[in-house]
Design a protein around this motif. Structure first.
Motif, PDB file in Angstrom:
ATOM      1  N   ARG A 221       0.873  -1.280   0.069  1.00 29.57           N
ATOM      2  CA  ARG A 221       0.011  -0.027   0.065  1.00 29.57           C
ATOM      3  C   ARG A 221       0.756   1.313  -0.166  1.00 29.57           C
ATOM      4  NH1 ARG A 221      -4.187  -1.940   4.934  1.00 29.57           N
ATOM      5  NH2 ARG A 221      -5.244  -3.421   3.704  1.00 29.57           N
ATOM      6  N   ARG A 222       1.845   1.487   1.014  1.00 31.71           N
ATOM      7  CA  ARG A 222       2.808   2.564   0.961  1.00 31.71           C
ATOM      8  C   ARG A 222       3.609   2.733  -0.279  1.00 31.71           C
ATOM      9  NH1 ARG A 222       3.153   0.580   6.412  1.00 31.71           N
ATOM     10  NH2 ARG A 222       5.079  -0.803   5.894  1.00 31.71           N
ATOM     11  N   VAL A 223       3.967   1.631  -0.807  1.00 31.03           N
ATOM     12  CA  VAL A 223       4.760   1.890  -2.153  1.00 31.03           C
ATOM     13  C   VAL A 223       4.209   2.133  -3.232  1.00 31.03           C
ATOM     14  CG1 VAL A 223       6.488   0.526  -3.871  1.00 31.03           C
ATOM     15  CG2 VAL A 223       6.746   0.161  -1.146  1.00 31.03           C
ATOM     16  N   TYR A 224       2.880   1.299  -3.338  1.00 34.89           N
ATOM     17  CA  TYR A 224       1.982   1.921  -4.466  1.00 34.89           C
ATOM     18  C   TYR A 224       1.609   3.377  -4.326  1.00 34.89           C
ATOM     19  CZ  TYR A 224      -1.562   1.235  -8.053  1.00 34.89           C
ATOM     20  OH  TYR A 224      -2.228   1.399  -9.221  1.00 34.89           O
ATOM     21  N   GLU A 225       1.386   3.974  -3.275  1.00 32.29           N
ATOM     22  CA  GLU A 225       1.003   5.238  -3.105  1.00 32.29           C
ATOM     23  C   GLU A 225       2.197   6.185  -3.450  1.00 32.29           C
ATOM     24  OE1 GLU A 225      -0.500   5.818   0.865  1.00 32.29           O
ATOM     25  OE2 GLU A 225      -2.382   4.821   0.582  1.00 32.29           O
ATOM     26  N   ILE A 226       3.180   5.943  -3.096  1.00 35.66           N
ATOM     27  CA  ILE A 226       4.607   6.582  -3.608  1.00 35.66           C
ATOM     28  C   ILE A 226       4.648   6.685  -5.072  1.00 35.66           C
ATOM     29  CG2 ILE A 226       7.019   6.714  -3.505  1.00 35.66           C
ATOM     30  CD1 ILE A 226       7.026   5.349  -0.702  1.00 35.66           C
ATOM     31  N   LEU A 227       4.276   5.349  -5.919  1.00 31.14           N
ATOM     32  CA  LEU A 227       4.438   5.278  -7.205  1.00 31.14           C
ATOM     33  C   LEU A 227       3.309   6.064  -7.836  1.00 31.14           C
ATOM     34  CD1 LEU A 227       5.917   1.633  -7.737  1.00 31.14           C
ATOM     35  CD2 LEU A 227       7.196   3.902  -7.723  1.00 31.14           C
ATOM     36  N   GLN A 228       2.092   5.626  -7.462  1.00 31.37           N
ATOM     37  CA  GLN A 228       0.974   6.303  -7.657  1.00 31.37           C
ATOM     38  C   GLN A 228       0.337   7.484  -6.884  1.00 31.37           C
ATOM     39  OE1 GLN A 228      -0.427   5.562 -10.889  1.00 31.37           O
ATOM     40  NE2 GLN A 228       1.283   4.441 -11.642  1.00 31.37           N
ATOM     41  N   PRO A 229       0.823   8.320  -6.801  1.00 31.18           N
ATOM     42  CA  PRO A 229       0.052   9.199  -5.882  1.00 31.18           C
ATOM     43  C   PRO A 229      -1.459   9.464  -5.956  1.00 31.18           C
ATOM     44  CG  PRO A 229       2.040  10.364  -6.790  1.00 31.18           C
ATOM     45  CD  PRO A 229       1.871   9.284  -7.529  1.00 31.18           C
ATOM     46  N   THR A 230      -2.335   9.379  -4.719  1.00 33.31           N
ATOM     47  CA  THR A 230      -3.613   9.434  -4.911  1.00 33.31           C
ATOM     48  C   THR A 230      -4.047   8.068  -5.529  1.00 33.31           C
ATOM     49  OG1 THR A 230      -3.931  10.418  -7.183  1.00 33.31           O
ATOM     50  CG2 THR A 230      -3.651  12.084  -5.249  1.00 33.31           C
ATOM     51  N   LEU A 276       5.977  -3.555  -9.912  1.00 38.74           N
ATOM     52  CA  LEU A 276       7.146  -3.115  -9.540  1.00 38.74           C
ATOM     53  C   LEU A 276       6.638  -2.961  -8.000  1.00 38.74           C
ATOM     54  CD1 LEU A 276       8.478  -1.034 -12.181  1.00 38.74           C
ATOM     55  CD2 LEU A 276       9.456  -3.168 -11.255  1.00 38.74           C
ATOM     56  N   ALA A 277       5.577  -2.330  -7.732  1.00 35.12           N
ATOM     57  CA  ALA A 277       5.178  -1.916  -6.330  1.00 35.12           C
ATOM     58  C   ALA A 277       5.392  -3.382  -5.459  1.00 35.12           C
ATOM     59  CB  ALA A 277       3.778  -1.334  -6.181  1.00 35.12           C
ATOM     60  N   LEU A 278       4.791  -4.499  -5.796  1.00 30.48           N
ATOM     61  CA  LEU A 278       4.926  -5.701  -5.101  1.00 30.48           C
ATOM     62  C   LEU A 278       6.283  -5.994  -5.003  1.00 30.48           C
ATOM     63  CD1 LEU A 278       3.406  -8.180  -3.751  1.00 30.48           C
ATOM     64  CD2 LEU A 278       3.239  -9.067  -6.063  1.00 30.48           C
ATOM     65  N   ILE A 279       7.065  -5.998  -5.929  1.00 36.89           N
ATOM     66  CA  ILE A 279       8.565  -6.482  -5.734  1.00 36.89           C
ATOM     67  C   ILE A 279       8.961  -5.453  -4.743  1.00 36.89           C
ATOM     68  CG2 ILE A 279      10.823  -6.534  -6.941  1.00 36.89           C
ATOM     69  CD1 ILE A 279       9.357  -7.042  -9.620  1.00 36.89           C
ATOM     70  N   PHE A 280       9.033  -4.321  -4.755  1.00 37.18           N
ATOM     71  CA  PHE A 280       9.619  -3.452  -3.425  1.00 37.18           C
ATOM     72  C   PHE A 280       8.960  -3.807  -2.180  1.00 37.18           C
ATOM     73  CE2 PHE A 280      10.334  -0.437  -7.349  1.00 37.18           C
ATOM     74  CZ  PHE A 280      11.763  -0.841  -7.545  1.00 37.18           C
ATOM     75  N   ALA A 281       7.707  -4.060  -2.243  1.00 35.05           N
ATOM     76  CA  ALA A 281       7.132  -4.328  -0.942  1.00 35.05           C
ATOM     77  C   ALA A 281       7.550  -5.569  -0.403  1.00 35.05           C
ATOM     78  CB  ALA A 281       5.611  -4.593  -1.124  1.00 35.05           C
ATOM     79  N   ILE A 282       8.117  -6.620  -1.331  1.00 38.06           N
ATOM     80  CA  ILE A 282       8.680  -7.845  -0.675  1.00 38.06           C
ATOM     81  C   ILE A 282      10.109  -7.460  -0.374  1.00 38.06           C
ATOM     82  CG2 ILE A 282       9.360 -10.292  -1.392  1.00 38.06           C
ATOM     83  CD1 ILE A 282       6.927 -10.376  -3.313  1.00 38.06           C
ATOM     84  N   GLN A 283      10.703  -6.634  -1.013  1.00 41.15           N
ATOM     85  CA  GLN A 283      11.974  -6.292  -0.636  1.00 41.15           C
ATOM     86  C   GLN A 283      12.023  -5.589   0.696  1.00 41.15           C
ATOM     87  OE1 GLN A 283      13.782  -3.112  -2.847  1.00 41.15           O
ATOM     88  NE2 GLN A 283      15.804  -3.429  -2.142  1.00 41.15           N
TER      89      GLN A 283
END
Length: 469
Positions: A221-230, A276-283
């Motif tokens: 959720r956090r990474v996706y909000e960073i990559l896709q604001p709002t 990519l958001a899922l990859i960074f979340a797992i990282q």
């Protein structure tokens, strides 16, 4: 004339007076006759009524007499029929009496014959020395006795020759049955123990999966909000009750789209951003030493490509990123460049650039990434501690070969090793068990070391580093 007429009238008057008197007398006489007649009529009517009453009574008596006569006639007929029936019954009884008399004579003859046969049998029994049973004992019939004798003869033939080792064999079989019962109880208890351990492991596996899923979902959720604001992203399990029987669903809502947007309706670039958001979340939960991206920004616009490149640049302090890309913004933020071009002779040519001066001021994006990473670490530390491998339930030691299988093994021709001997398969299992324990201890040590070491904070200004490919 007048006197004559007067005289005449006087005479006529006298005559009329006499006539009237006569008529009065007749009238009185008639009245007396009428009164007498009325009295006679009344008397006659009274007599008629009495006669009618008497007639009714006589008729009733006559009907009663008729009914009594009819009942008497019926009773007479019944008596006649009963007399005829009694005569027929008497004749039948007489015939039966004659038959019974004949049967009695026959039975008497048979009894006499049976007594003679019984005397002969008694004499034979006395001669054979067999005691004669008393009269109180109920003896079987001849047919039953013959059947019993035939059954005993069949059983005797079925037994065959007498086995003198039957008692010893029975004791051996009884001892083996006792051993089988004891082994069965032991195996059932061990089965219950293994079932309990399997249930505990299954519960632990589910608990660990849900804990990791919750942490990765929060990171996503956090990474996706960073990559896709709002925008809004979330991970969902298809089967929350039993997550191992279902898959993982990714629910992403890019900026400006409806909350009911499905994953299949996303564009290629939006799907790439979600992946990519899922990859960074797992990282964030379990970092890897390096990541290899093959043109992940191919379907992205320059704005999103820059976000991906900046995020990879910010995370390059903890892991190595190798990216195949054609985007200039990604090339600008890279530490090393390896170019592959066509040489014109049918072969590819490599161009290596070690320019480390390229860097961008990421300002707010670096701060957002640092806050997200700090929140992820805090959430990970707040998670309940999972049991260490030493505290996990372990399978019990293997049972020795049940002694009750000795008889079956001998009959089947199978060699059963002694308890002191170990087969090759048991040695292999023992070695595998020892290696598994060593690997578990190594993993535990690495986990402890990773928790003890604090990760360096990302500075607002990115330092250029050399990465060996």
């Amino acid at each position: 004339m007048s006197e004559t007429s007067i005289e005449t009238s006087t005479k006529q008057l006298e005559i009329l007076v006499d006539r009237v008197a006569e008529l009065d007398r007749q009238l009185n006489s008639q009245k007396e006759s009428a009164s007498k007649a009325k009295k006679a009529i009344a008397e006659l009517e009274s007599g008629i009524r009495e006669s009618e009453t008497e007639l009714v009574e006589l008729r009733e008596q006559a009907s009663q007499f008729d009914e009594e006569q009819k009942a008497l006639n019926e009773k007479r007929d019944e008596l006649v029929e009963e007399r005829a029936s009694l005569r027929a019954h008497l004749e039948r009884i007489s015939q039966e009496r004659q038959n019974i008399s004949g049967r009695l004579e026959e039975i008497s003859v048979q009894i006499k014959q049976k007594r003679e046969a019984l005397d002969e049998i008694v004499a034979e029994l006395e001669a054979a020395g067999i005691p004669i049973p008393s009269e109180d004992v109920q003896l079987p019939t001849v047919v039953e006795a013959e059947r019993s004798v035939q059954g005993l003869e069949r059983r005797l033939r079925a037994l065959g020759d007498v086995n003198m080792l039957a008692i010893e064999q029975y004791e051996t079989a009884a001892s083996r049955i006792t051993e089988l019962i004891a082994d069965g109880k032991l195996l059932r208890s061990r089965r219950d123990e293994l079932s309990t351990i399997a249930d505990q492991l299954e519960d632990e596996r589910r608990t660990r999966l849900l804990n990791v899923f919750t942490h990765v979902n929060n990171n996503f959720r956090r990474v996706y909000e960073i990559l896709q604001p709002t925008g809004k992203g979330e991970l969902k399990l298809e089967n929350m009750d039993n997550p191992f029987e279902g898959g993982l669903e990714m629910a992403c809502v890019p900026p400006g789209k409806s909350q009911n947007t499905r994953r299949t309706a996303l564009s290629g670039g939006e799907k790439s951003m979600a992946a990519l958001a899922l990859i960074f979340a797992i990282q964030d939960y379990e970092p890897s030493p390096f990541y290899y991206f093959d043109e992940v920004d191919q379907n992205l616009d320059p704005f999103n490509s820059e976000k991906i490149a900046a995020l990879c640049r910010m995370r390059s302090g903890m892991a190595q990123f190798i990216m195949v890309t054609l985007r200039k913004v990604s090339l600008t933020l890279a530490d090393h460049h390896i170019g592959i071009t066509h040489a014109g002779n049918g072969c590819s040519q490599r161009i290596t650039d070690f320019d480390r001066a390229a860097a961008l001021d990421l300002s707010e994006e670096i701060e957002a990434e640092e806050k997200a990473r700090a929140a992820s670490e805090a959430e990970k530390k707040s998670m309940p501690e999972l049991p260490s491998p030493e505290e996990m339930p372990r399978a019990p030691e293997p049972l020795p070969t049940p002694s009750s299988l000795g008889g079956l093994a001998d009959r089947a021709g199978v060699e059963v090793p002694d308890e002191g001997e170990t087969s090759e398969s048991e040695d292999e299992l023992k070695g595998l068990r020892e290696r598994t324990e060593e690997v578990s201890e190594t993993i535990g040590e690495h986990s402890d070391a990773r928790e003890d070491n604090e990760e360096p904070k990302i500075q607002p200004e990115i330092e250029t580093k050399e990465r060996a490919l």
